[in-house]
Design an enzyme around this catalytic site. Sequence first.
Site, PDB file in Angstrom:
ATOM      1  N   THR A   8     -19.174  28.692   4.629  1.00  0.00           N
ATOM      2  CA  THR A   8     -17.807  28.328   4.271  1.00  0.00           C
ATOM      3  C   THR A   8     -17.314  29.379   3.289  1.00  0.00           C
ATOM      4  O   THR A   8     -18.112  30.096   2.680  1.00  0.00           O
ATOM      5  CB  THR A   8     -17.717  26.926   3.623  1.00  0.00           C
ATOM      6  OG1 THR A   8     -18.533  26.902   2.457  1.00  0.00           O
ATOM      7  CG2 THR A   8     -18.120  25.844   4.595  1.00  0.00           C
ATOM      8  N   SER A   9     -16.010  29.452   3.127  1.00  0.00           N
ATOM      9  CA  SER A   9     -15.417  30.495   2.287  1.00  0.00           C
ATOM     10  C   SER A   9     -15.500  30.193   0.802  1.00  0.00           C
ATOM     11  O   SER A   9     -15.506  31.103  -0.012  1.00  0.00           O
ATOM     12  CB  SER A   9     -13.946  30.696   2.665  1.00  0.00           C
ATOM     13  OG  SER A   9     -13.852  31.092   4.007  1.00  0.00           O
TER      14      SER A   9
END
Length: 183
Positions: A8-9
């Site tokens: 995930t970012s």
Amino acid sequence: MIVGYARTSTLDQVAGIEAQERDLLAAGCEKVFREQVSSVDVRQRDQLTLALDFLREGDTLVVTKLDRLARSVAHMHEILQHITAKSAALKIVSMGIDTSTPTGKLMLNVLGGVAEFEREIMLERQREGIAKAKRDGKYKGRVPTAQRKAKEVKALMAEGVGASEIAKRVGISRASVYNILKL
């Protein structure tokens, strides 16, 4: 061996990383590498590097979605070359793509190109919208994430907590801690 990679970012996307891990385990992954880092700076993706290094002949690297793995078609090809050089395969769950087959390789290239095209169109529209909002005096930009945590940073510093520990606890970089303390 079936090896998974989840990304995930941001650290805030806990549900996203957990959902990816669940899907990877359901896909039969025996080992899952996970990280929460932006894909923009590919040099920071240590777990991806470890996952690629871990692969052996006959292994399959599994990701839930293409955008969790690569930022562009060129980057996708670079990763795919690394996987192929090890006589391993890539499987993308959401697309039903498996590069161990010629059809899977073709589909990955076609869909990767379409995905990059869609992203460029989206970014172009976003830039146009921002330019219009600026012209209309409505665009203010976003408040920097670290600045939102300034009170918490200052409170921890007053308690005698060091900058590195503050950065870990608050979820920002150490440089951001120092920037807040300069204000």
